[in-house]
Scaffold this active site. Structure first.
Site, mmCIF file in Angstrom:
data_model
loop_
_atom_site.group_PDB
_atom_site.id
_atom_site.type_symbol
_atom_site.label_atom_id
_atom_site.label_comp_id
_atom_site.label_asym_id
_atom_site.label_seq_id
_atom_site.Cartn_x
_atom_site.Cartn_y
_atom_site.Cartn_z
ATOM 1 N N SER A 39 28.531 -45.518 7.721
ATOM 2 C CA SER A 39 28.242 -44.399 6.817
ATOM 3 C C SER A 39 27.657 -43.275 7.666
ATOM 4 C CB SER A 39 27.200 -44.834 5.768
ATOM 5 O OG SER A 39 26.651 -43.709 5.116
ATOM 6 N N TYR A 67 19.385 -49.094 2.725
ATOM 7 C CA TYR A 67 20.758 -48.728 3.106
ATOM 8 C C TYR A 67 20.771 -48.123 4.512
ATOM 9 C CZ TYR A 67 25.514 -46.822 2.358
ATOM 10 O OH TYR A 67 26.866 -46.518 2.444
HETATM 11 P P1 NAP Z 1 32.824 -50.094 -3.836
HETATM 12 O O1 NAP Z 1 33.979 -49.399 -4.463
HETATM 13 O O2 NAP Z 1 31.576 -50.339 -4.614
HETATM 14 O O3 NAP Z 1 33.366 -51.489 -3.245
HETATM 15 C C1 NAP Z 1 32.501 -52.375 -2.633
HETATM 16 C C2 NAP Z 1 33.313 -53.596 -2.232
HETATM 17 O O4 NAP Z 1 32.433 -54.467 -1.522
HETATM 18 C C3 NAP Z 1 33.872 -54.378 -3.413
HETATM 19 O O5 NAP Z 1 35.174 -54.812 -3.095
HETATM 20 C C4 NAP Z 1 32.928 -55.569 -3.529
HETATM 21 O O6 NAP Z 1 33.553 -56.736 -3.996
HETATM 22 C C5 NAP Z 1 32.566 -55.773 -2.078
HETATM 23 N N1 NAP Z 1 31.334 -56.516 -1.907
HETATM 24 C C6 NAP Z 1 30.081 -56.204 -2.308
HETATM 25 N N2 NAP Z 1 29.230 -57.180 -1.975
HETATM 26 C C7 NAP Z 1 29.969 -58.131 -1.343
HETATM 27 C C8 NAP Z 1 29.665 -59.373 -0.744
HETATM 28 N N3 NAP Z 1 28.415 -59.882 -0.747
HETATM 29 N N4 NAP Z 1 30.670 -60.076 -0.184
HETATM 30 C C9 NAP Z 1 31.929 -59.605 -0.185
HETATM 31 N N5 NAP Z 1 32.285 -58.424 -0.726
HETATM 32 C C10 NAP Z 1 31.294 -57.703 -1.296
HETATM 33 O O7 NAP Z 1 32.317 -49.351 -2.514
HETATM 34 P P2 NAP Z 1 33.010 -48.295 -1.520
HETATM 35 O O8 NAP Z 1 32.540 -46.941 -1.871
HETATM 36 O O9 NAP Z 1 34.466 -48.527 -1.409
HETATM 37 O O10 NAP Z 1 32.257 -48.694 -0.165
HETATM 38 C C11 NAP Z 1 32.864 -49.467 0.841
HETATM 39 C C12 NAP Z 1 32.066 -49.319 2.127
HETATM 40 O O11 NAP Z 1 32.041 -47.941 2.517
HETATM 41 C C13 NAP Z 1 30.596 -49.754 2.019
HETATM 42 O O12 NAP Z 1 30.200 -50.402 3.196
HETATM 43 C C14 NAP Z 1 29.857 -48.432 1.868
HETATM 44 O O13 NAP Z 1 28.533 -48.500 2.335
HETATM 45 C C15 NAP Z 1 30.710 -47.547 2.750
HETATM 46 N N6 NAP Z 1 30.571 -46.121 2.453
HETATM 47 C C16 NAP Z 1 30.994 -45.606 1.267
HETATM 48 C C17 NAP Z 1 30.846 -44.247 1.031
HETATM 49 C C18 NAP Z 1 31.296 -43.595 -0.235
HETATM 50 O O14 NAP Z 1 31.012 -42.409 -0.428
HETATM 51 N N7 NAP Z 1 31.991 -44.285 -1.125
HETATM 52 C C19 NAP Z 1 30.259 -43.437 1.993
HETATM 53 C C20 NAP Z 1 29.833 -44.004 3.193
HETATM 54 C C21 NAP Z 1 29.997 -45.348 3.406
HETATM 55 P P3 NAP Z 1 33.476 -57.201 -5.550
HETATM 56 O O15 NAP Z 1 33.597 -55.945 -6.368
HETATM 57 O O16 NAP Z 1 34.646 -58.122 -5.702
HETATM 58 O O17 NAP Z 1 32.164 -57.882 -5.750
#
Ligand code: NAP
Length: 256
Positions: free
Chosen positions: A144, A157
């Protein structure tokens, strides 16, 4: 971009958001993909259907990355069902907001377990197999902008993402001699479910958009494109770096 035919990729948290788009993109490049989910099998099945619609190959494995036994099984399934594992995308992540002085121990444990301990031990399982098979590999962590940039009220975080920055740098050096590259992709604000509350509240969304020079949130597909590049042959000489994808946010951020 060179294709990924003959490669196998594990993408954690590919039942939703960025991880789902990464899984679909890597499969579109020809990789066989292990779709991982924790709670949402429906989301994992949606990912698999989208991959199948483009004649891609995938399997679904439930694994809570915070459990070491699950991370081992994720890699074992890749080798048993798909014949190996060349690319690991540590994408699964969670965030929990609170004032620092009120942050419960349970929130600290949950965030650090998913965002840092998970990638640590999953990468360990990934590397052990490659080392024994004398094969090269790619590790790509979705960190991130908060691996480097402050995020008040999200100290857990920031601690987890800062930790994965140093883990990446350290492993790039330790694993380089094995032919394994390690890099981070650091998204800014991307339109995914993790940001749903913010995106549906103009009082929060509009100040953020004013902070982003390109004036919009990023898309999941844009992040997936960068991951596909880092997984490709063209990125063979890249290791130990973070690639920021944030529309300029990091260079222009002011806390409100
Ligand atoms: P999201 O839509 O909330 O998806 C999160 C995913 O992580 C889901 O598939 C969830 O699976 C899985 N997950 C959560 N806990 C888990 C665990 N203990 N074991 C295995 N899988 C787990 O989030 P996203 O926005 O796509 O984020 C993905 C990554 O990008 C994260 O690392 C986040 O910090 C990073 N990120 C996101 C943003 C943003 O703006 N969106 C910005 C910077 C970084 P289930 O739903 O099946 O539980």
């Amino acid at each position: 971009m060179a294709g990924l035919e003959g490669k196998v990729a594990v993408v954690t948290g590919s039942s939703s958001g960025i991880g789902q788009s990464i899984a679909i993109r890597l499969a579109g490049e020809g990789a066989a993909v292990v779709i991982d989910f924790r709670g949402h099998r429906d989301g994992a099945e949606e990912t698999q259907q989208k991959i199948a619609a483009s004649s891609g190959r995938s399997i679904i494995v439930q694994a809570d990355v915070s459990r070491v036994v699950d991370t081992q099984n994720l890699i074992d399934q890749a080798w048993q069902q798909l014949g190996g594992c060349d690319i690991l995308v540590n994408n699964a992540g969670i965030e929990k907001g609170s004032d620092f002085w009120d942050t419960p121990e349970a929130d600290y444990d949950a965030v650090l377990a998913v965002n840092l301990k998970g990638p640590f031990f999953l990468t360990q399982a990934f590397v052990r197999k490659l080392r024994d098979a004398k094969k090269s590999g790619r590790v790509i962590n979705i960190s991130s902008v908060h691996e480097d940039m402050v995020f008040p009220h999200f100290a857990t975080y920031c601690a987890s993402k800062g930790g994965i920055r140093m883990l990446m740098r350290d492993l790039a050096v330790e694993l380089g001699p094995l032919g394994i590259t390690v890099n981070n992709v650091a998204p800014g604000a991307i339109a995914t479910p993790i940001n749903q509350a913010m995106m549906s509240d103009p009082a929060k969304l509009n100040p953020l958009l004013r902070n982003i020079p390109l004036g919009r949130l990023g898309t999941r597909e844009e992040v997936a494109g960068l991951v596909a590049y880092l997984a490709s042959e063209e990125a063979a000489y890249i290791t130990g770096s973070t690639f920021v994808i944030d529309g300029g946010l990091m260079r222009n951020y002011h806390e409100q």
